[in-house]
Write a protein that holds these residues in place. Structure first.
Motif, short mmCIF file in Angstrom:
data_model
loop_
_atom_site.label_atom_id
_atom_site.label_comp_id
_atom_site.label_asym_id
_atom_site.label_seq_id
_atom_site.Cartn_x
_atom_site.Cartn_y
_atom_site.Cartn_z
N UNK A 1 0.80 -1.23 0.00
CA UNK A 1 0.00 0.00 0.00
C UNK A 1 0.83 1.28 0.00
N UNK A 2 1.97 1.27 0.68
CA UNK A 2 2.76 2.50 0.82
C UNK A 2 3.83 2.66 -0.25
N UNK A 3 4.30 1.55 -0.78
CA UNK A 3 5.31 1.57 -1.85
C UNK A 3 6.51 2.45 -1.49
N UNK A 4 6.95 2.32 -0.24
CA UNK A 4 8.13 3.06 0.20
C UNK A 4 7.86 4.46 0.74
N UNK A 5 6.62 4.93 0.66
CA UNK A 5 6.30 6.26 1.18
C UNK A 5 6.42 6.25 2.70
N UNK A 6 7.09 7.26 3.27
CA UNK A 6 7.26 7.33 4.72
C UNK A 6 7.46 8.77 5.14
N UNK A 7 7.28 9.06 6.43
CA UNK A 7 7.49 10.43 6.92
C UNK A 7 8.95 10.85 6.78
N UNK A 8 9.16 12.15 6.65
CA UNK A 8 10.52 12.69 6.65
C UNK A 8 11.10 12.66 8.06
N UNK A 9 10.22 12.82 9.04
CA UNK A 9 10.65 12.86 10.44
C UNK A 9 9.53 12.35 11.33
N UNK A 10 9.89 11.51 12.29
CA UNK A 10 8.92 11.01 13.27
C UNK A 10 9.43 11.30 14.67
N UNK A 11 8.58 11.87 15.50
CA UNK A 11 8.88 12.08 16.91
C UNK A 11 8.10 11.03 17.69
N UNK A 12 8.82 10.06 18.26
CA UNK A 12 8.17 9.01 19.03
C UNK A 12 8.25 9.36 20.51
N UNK A 13 7.09 9.57 21.13
CA UNK A 13 7.01 9.91 22.55
C UNK A 13 7.00 8.62 23.35
N UNK A 14 8.10 8.31 23.99
CA UNK A 14 8.26 7.03 24.68
C UNK A 14 7.84 7.12 26.14
N UNK A 15 7.01 6.16 26.55
CA UNK A 15 6.56 6.12 27.94
C UNK A 15 6.29 4.68 28.33
#
Length: 209
Positions: free
Chosen positions: A127-141
């Protein structure tokens, strides 16, 4: 104001990690940086059809329980709609996009939490064919703290009431992918709101520069 190619930025995290306030902060930072407010999306949802799919995965129906595989397929159907009809058109118009969750959530929740990683990776590739965010902020808890915070917000939805082991598996998957991808920044969401926002501001400002 700096002219540059529009980017797709995503906020990820377990329940109670503080995504909502982080999104408002990042929206302000992007607007200040570019001079234009980003298009804000949420997953699942973000288009009329995708919002209907959101209702299906968020609200439990005891007469027809949603099986794990169907849940996974619905998330990707909603994501495909959002990418095609909102995210890609905005980026093509050189408008930044700020997402409340994206594919990393499916990898963590359905892949890690539900134990469906082979299925998730296959559907993701198709479905994504390699499309992804340029930047991800993962809030870890830690899940226990996050769920305590989430419970204080009010009634929990169908996914939020999963057993803590589900969220522990999801968190481990989030962290595993973050360790392998430089575009994913881990933010310690267990700290105070002010400390978390300072971390986000520092990290995002450095990337925007």
């Amino acid at each position: 104001m700096i002219e540059q190619k529009a980017k797709f930025v995503v906020i990820e995290g377990l329940e109670g990690a503080g995504k909502s306030s982080a999104i408002e902060l990042v929206k302000t930072l992007i607007t200040s940086h570019t001079g234009k407010a980003p298009v804000c999306t949420r997953e699942p949802g973000g288009t009329p059809l995708a919002e209907k799919m959101r209702d299906l995965v968020k609200v439990a129906d005891e007469t027809d329980p949603l099986c794990d595989e169907a849940e996974c397929l619905l998330f990707y159907a909603a994501r495909a709609q959002l990418i095609a009809n909102v995210i890609k058109p905005a980026l093509a118009d050189n408008t930044w996009v700020l997402g409340d969750r994206h594919n990393l959530s499916s990898l963590a929740y359905q892949g890690g939490g539900r134990g469906l990683m082979p299925l998730v990776k296959s559907i993701s590739d198709i479905t994504l064919k390699g499309f992804k965010p340029d930047l991800t902020l993962y809030l870890d808890i830690e899940p226990k703290l996050g769920l305590e915070r989430a419970a204080n917000r009010g009634a929990l939805d169908r996914i939020e009431v999963q057993k803590i082991e589900f969220f522990e598996r999801a968190r481990a998957t989030f962290l595993d992918f973050a360790a392998k991808d430089d575009s994913i920044i881990v933010i310690d969401a267990s700290k105070t709101l002010e400390e978390v926002h300072q971390q986000i501001t520092t990290e995002l400002t450095a990337r925007l520069s």
